[in-house]
Design a protein around this motif. Structure first.
Motif, PDB file in Angstrom:
ATOM      1  N   LEU A   1       0.827  -1.209   0.000  1.00 14.06           N
ATOM      2  CA  LEU A   1       0.000   0.000   0.000  1.00 14.06           C
ATOM      3  C   LEU A   1       0.859   1.256   0.000  1.00 14.06           C
ATOM      4  CD1 LEU A   1      -2.849  -0.920   2.529  1.00 14.06           C
ATOM      5  CD2 LEU A   1      -3.012  -0.796   0.031  1.00 14.06           C
ATOM      6  N   ARG A   2       1.968   1.219   0.714  1.00 12.12           N
ATOM      7  CA  ARG A   2       2.863   2.380   0.745  1.00 12.12           C
ATOM      8  C   ARG A   2       3.421   2.655  -0.639  1.00 12.12           C
ATOM      9  NH1 ARG A   2       6.910   1.188   4.860  1.00 12.12           N
ATOM     10  NH2 ARG A   2       8.832   1.744   3.783  1.00 12.12           N
TER      11      ARG A   2
ATOM     12  N   PHE B   1       0.566   4.088  -2.825  1.00 13.88           N
ATOM     13  CA  PHE B   1       0.307   5.483  -2.456  1.00 13.88           C
ATOM     14  C   PHE B   1       1.187   6.448  -3.242  1.00 13.88           C
ATOM     15  CE2 PHE B   1       1.907   9.043   0.128  1.00 13.88           C
ATOM     16  CZ  PHE B   1       0.759   9.812   0.193  1.00 13.88           C
TER      17      PHE B   1
ATOM     18  N   THR C   1      -4.699   2.916   1.084  1.00 15.03           N
ATOM     19  CA  THR C   1      -3.671   3.949   0.884  1.00 15.03           C
ATOM     20  C   THR C   1      -3.961   5.245   1.639  1.00 15.03           C
ATOM     21  OG1 THR C   1      -4.750   4.639  -1.175  1.00 15.03           O
ATOM     22  CG2 THR C   1      -2.937   3.054  -1.358  1.00 15.03           C
TER      23      THR C   1
END
Length: 246
Positions: free
Chosen positions: A25-26, A29, A225
């Motif tokens: 997710l990082r 993002f 995110t």
């Protein structure tokens, strides 16, 4: 054909732990953030695309994007899975970027520079293929929350890791304008990552895969995110996010 997960390559499926999913997710993002920096008329180059999902995301808001990688298997895989009229993938030798001077409006280089022996030469190659006024968007791990002073990276694939000031000094040698922010997270998510790094091992080595959802619920529904944000206080970031103008 499936591309194998590695320590340095995220494949967006079959996540085994919270840590693995939050790391994915990082990364997603910072691809979402690109839409604020890339125009619909831009020709974009991504160097070191990993699995290819991020390059495909860029193609949704850029005029065109080319992904470069030194791994031929990854190039073939990404081309078949994500290739389209405005999204293509090519192999390169990791040295000279195989394009003419001033060919791209933007270059994306996420989680790559820490692997490069000659980091200044790498950045000079990026600057060479960028148009005047073009933008480099770059991320790299923030050594501040990963390493002690003077400590070498514990990740065997990283040649070096940068503090915000070290990265800024390097980039300012080549680019006319450099802005560095931190990729940060909500406190509960930040703590999970900081604890993982402090242990130097992933949670899945401590807790069997089948126990993850029992202990933490359905973590793929719990996080998204929106847990992450850009922090003007770059030294506090989990990663460093640099925006550089040629």
């Amino acid at each position: 054909m499936e591309l194998e997960k590695t320590v340095e390559r995220i494949v967006p499926k079959n996540f085994k732990s919270r840590e693995e999913y939050l790391l994915y997710l990082r990364h997603v993002f910072v691809y979402e953030v690109l839409e604020s920096y890339i125009n619909s008329t831009d020709k974009v180059l991504e160097i070191g695309f990993g699995e290819g999902y991020g390059t495909k995301m860029i193609s949704r808001f850029a005029d065109s994007v080319i992904g470069l990688d030194v791994n031929e298997e990854a190039v073939n895989y990404a081309g078949k899975r994500y290739g389209s009229d405005n999204c293509s993938f090519e192999h390169f030798d990791g040295d000279r970027v195989p394009f003419e001077n001033e060919e791209f409006d933007a270059v994306v280089s996420y989680q790559v520079i820490e692997h490069i022996e000659n980091d200044k030469q790498y950045l000079e190659e990026i600057a060479r293929v960028l148009k005047k006024g073009g933008t480099l968007l770059l991320t790299t791990p923030n050594r501040r929350h990963r390493l002690e002073r003077e400590q070498e990276p514990w990740n065997p694939f990283h040649i070096r890791e940068y503090s915000a000031s070290q990265l800024s000094s390097l980039l300012e040698e080549i680019f006319s304008k450099v802005e560095i922010q931190g990729v940060n997270a909500q406190e509960v998510v930040r703590k999970i990552e900081v604890d993982r790094v402090k242990r130097g091992i992933t949670l899945k080595k401590l807790v069997p895969n089948f126990m993850q959802r029992y202990l933490y619920g359905d973590f793929m529904k719990k996080y998204d995110t929106s847990c992450f944000f850009l922090d003007e206080n770059a030294p506090e970031g989990l990663d460093l996010f640099a925006v550089c103008t040629k």
